[in-house]
Write an enzyme that holds these catalytic residues in place. Structure first.
Site, mmCIF file in Angstrom:
data_model
loop_
_atom_site.group_PDB
_atom_site.id
_atom_site.type_symbol
_atom_site.label_atom_id
_atom_site.label_comp_id
_atom_site.label_asym_id
_atom_site.label_seq_id
_atom_site.Cartn_x
_atom_site.Cartn_y
_atom_site.Cartn_z
ATOM 1 N N CYS A 1 -5.798 8.298 8.528
ATOM 2 C CA CYS A 1 -5.834 7.792 9.996
ATOM 3 C C CYS A 1 -5.384 8.652 10.971
ATOM 4 O O CYS A 1 -4.236 9.477 10.721
ATOM 5 C CB CYS A 1 -5.063 6.708 10.251
ATOM 6 S SG CYS A 1 -5.691 5.119 9.371
ATOM 7 N N ARG B 1 -9.200 0.460 3.850
ATOM 8 C CA ARG B 1 -8.133 1.487 3.123
ATOM 9 C C ARG B 1 -7.041 0.880 2.696
ATOM 10 O O ARG B 1 -6.250 1.207 1.811
ATOM 11 C CB ARG B 1 -8.120 2.456 3.968
ATOM 12 C CG ARG B 1 -8.993 3.821 4.282
ATOM 13 C CD ARG B 1 -8.518 4.862 5.019
ATOM 14 N NE ARG B 1 -6.965 4.992 4.604
ATOM 15 C CZ ARG B 1 -5.975 5.530 5.511
ATOM 16 N NH1 ARG B 1 -6.293 5.695 6.770
ATOM 17 N NH2 ARG B 1 -4.896 5.575 5.097
ATOM 18 N N ARG C 1 0.068 15.352 12.782
ATOM 19 C CA ARG C 1 0.619 14.676 11.665
ATOM 20 C C ARG C 1 1.241 16.006 10.973
ATOM 21 O O ARG C 1 0.880 16.165 9.828
ATOM 22 C CB ARG C 1 -0.280 13.791 11.070
ATOM 23 C CG ARG C 1 -0.606 12.695 11.923
ATOM 24 C CD ARG C 1 -1.312 11.560 11.159
ATOM 25 N NE ARG C 1 -0.646 10.706 10.296
ATOM 26 C CZ ARG C 1 -0.992 9.676 9.709
ATOM 27 N NH1 ARG C 1 -2.169 9.329 9.727
ATOM 28 N NH2 ARG C 1 0.025 9.163 8.645
ATOM 29 N N LYS D 1 0.757 -1.371 0.015
ATOM 30 C CA LYS D 1 0.039 0.043 0.163
ATOM 31 C C LYS D 1 1.027 1.484 0.052
ATOM 32 O O LYS D 1 0.555 2.022 -0.695
ATOM 33 C CB LYS D 1 -0.967 0.056 1.274
ATOM 34 C CG LYS D 1 -1.507 1.222 1.482
ATOM 35 C CD LYS D 1 -2.499 1.321 2.679
ATOM 36 C CE LYS D 1 -1.721 2.193 4.185
ATOM 37 N NZ LYS D 1 -1.479 3.558 4.195
ATOM 38 N N ASN D 2 1.755 1.225 0.864
ATOM 39 C CA ASN D 2 2.513 2.598 1.143
ATOM 40 C C ASN D 2 3.492 2.973 -0.146
ATOM 41 O O ASN D 2 4.053 4.092 -0.106
ATOM 42 C CB ASN D 2 3.113 2.692 2.503
ATOM 43 C CG ASN D 2 2.142 3.108 3.665
ATOM 44 O OD1 ASN D 2 0.996 3.161 3.340
ATOM 45 N ND2 ASN D 2 2.505 2.678 4.944
ATOM 46 N N ASP E 1 3.510 0.355 12.407
ATOM 47 C CA ASP E 1 2.235 -0.119 11.688
ATOM 48 C C ASP E 1 2.185 -1.450 12.056
ATOM 49 O O ASP E 1 0.920 -2.096 11.798
ATOM 50 C CB ASP E 1 2.285 -0.021 10.086
ATOM 51 C CG ASP E 1 2.444 1.361 9.730
ATOM 52 O OD1 ASP E 1 2.127 2.353 10.388
ATOM 53 O OD2 ASP E 1 2.760 1.657 8.537
#
Ligand code: EPU
Length: 420
Positions: free
Chosen positions: A117, A399, A122, A22-23, A308
């Protein structure tokens, strides 16, 4: 509203194939804006964040076509807009990569501040610091308007020292510097596998980036990038989630399509909990022992233990045979999901950035996914718990995990999605 219903106590056994990262995908897709031609990106995970970033690219003028479920063709030659609309951007954190890519390609970017999230403040000050050093002017009113406006007459290579080791800032400054005039050196960068993947993608399209995966990245700006084909690496965190599930259920799972090296810190902790971890070329087999030993964990940037994976391990340790501590050193506040575990009978005390977890039995009840990885932690807890766990707010899980419940069901879990 969809929910996941998990009946705990099943031993998970069999094989699971991990999707693309994903990232990496949410950075490589916007990076395609820098390419003057058509690129084909393979091993794309079928997740919500990918759908969102692809539709933003289309709104900016790119042609985006899925050749199959996991392969996307992007032609950015027609990108002519630089404003990313809030209604899309608010749905995902990684939309900040549009800033670096648009600045590099069309010298202007107007991107709403990111959503995604929520676990504490952030900031993206290090991204903006890098853009400014490269010669971009940033609108100071950004905080008030809810968007960042950046423009430049042409980015010029320079030295950038990141004050914080940041995945996002490392990638974003790298994106902006790819087409800049001259050489950019970024120091104190993050080293996560997806950073190397983004650099490899850009190099495959003609960029000249060296040092990704080390503390210093050197980018010699090139005039333009050409098209090509690239395949995304497997998802380190999805793999880790299934590895934890094997240990949590005393199961035996072969996790396929992984890069075992990326899993070193997770594998080491699982071995400490008593699980057996066997590494092969591109797969890892985890055999749970049935008893979970307590361990101490501190999250760190790669190659340290990934933040994570923190919620999944806290859920695992909630059912261990003793007391563990988990210290979160990346995010200021990433224990929101712990309240949900307490409702399942867990015995956890939070003291600042540290969770003290006294192992106990878990019982099913209704809990919610407070964020993507917190949601994964709830699924792990549900798989271990006595009785039925109902997980709400699973849009967070969707997601970032592709068909999570189907993959678990194939391993023997009693899990289903219901529409309320
Ligand atoms: N930070 C700053 N200033 C900045 C940028 C970051 O102070 O300009 C701080 C953050 O507040 C945080 C730390 O630096 O305390 C690390 O943040 P980082 O920038 O590395 O995080 P990110 O790029 O926003 C990515 C992943 C996250 C993952 C973190 C850390 C993506 C899209 N997201 O976020 O993944 O937790 O790196 O590894 O790549 C997830 O997948 O569930 C997820 C949240």
């Amino acid at each position: 509203m969809e929910k996941l219903v998990v009946k705990g106590g099943k031993r998970l056994c069999g094989e699971v194939t991990i999707s693309g990262a994903k990232n990496a995908a949410v950075a490589i897709i916007p990076a395609a804006i820098l390419v003057d031609g058509t690129c084909i990106i393979e091993n794309i995970p079928a997740i919500k964040d990918v759908t969102v970033i692809c539709s933003i690219l289309e709104e900016l003028g790119a042609k985006v076509e899925f050749l199959d479920k996991y392969t996307v063709k992007i032609d950015s030659s027609s990108v002519n807009k630089y404003t990313a609309p809030y209604e899309h951007v608010r749905k995902m954190r990684a939309s900040y990569y549009l800033l670096g890519a648009l600045l590099g390609r069309i010298k202007k970017a107007d991107v709403a501040l990111p959503g995604g999230c929520n676990f504490g403040s952030r900031p993206i000050d290090q991204h903006l610091k890098g853009f400014k050093a490269l010669g971009a002017a940033i609108d100071d009113c950004a905080e008030e308007t809810g968007a960042i406006y950046a423009e430049t007459e042409g980015l010029i290579g320079t030295n950038v020292y990141l004050d914080v080791v940041s995945v996002g800032a490392t990638i974003n400054v790298m994106l902006a510097a790819t087409l800049a005039r001259g050489t950019t050196i970024i120091e104190n960068v993050a080293k996560e596998p997806h950073i190397v993947d983004v650099a490899n993608f850009l190099n495959a399209m003609g960029a000249n980036i060296k040092g990704a995966g080390t503390d210093v990245i050197k980018i010699h700006g090139v005039e333009k990038l050409h098209g090509g084909t690239y395949s995304i690496i497997p998802d380190q965190i999805e793999a880790g989630t299934f590895m934890v599930a094997a240990a949590a259920t005393g199961g035996d799972i072969l996790v396929k399509n992984v890069i075992p090296k990326h899993m070193d810190s997770v594998s080491a902790k699982l071995v400490e909990t008593g699980a057996k971890v066997l590494e092969f070329d591109d797969s890892i087999r985890v055999i749970g022992s049935g008893t979970i030993k307590p361990v101490n964990i501190k999250t760190l940037p790669y190659p340290g233990f990934p933040t994570d994976m923190q919620p999944q391990f806290v859920s695992l340790l909630a059912a261990s045979s003793g007391t563990s501590t988990v210290t979160e050193s990346v995010w200021e506040s990433r224990f929101q999901y712990v309240d949900e575990l307490l409702r399942m009978g867990a015995d956890i005390t939070i003291s600042g950035r540290r969770a003290i977890i006294r192992g106990t039995g878990l019982s099913g009840t209704q809990v919610r996914a407070t964020d993507l990885r917190g949601g994964a932690g709830m699924v792990i807890a549900g798989l271990m718990a006595k009785g039925e766990t109902v997980i709400t707010d699973i849009q967070y899980i969707d997601r970032g995990y592709e068909n999570m419940e189907e993959k678990f069901r194939k391993l023997g879990a009693d899990i289903k999605r219901i529409d309320d």
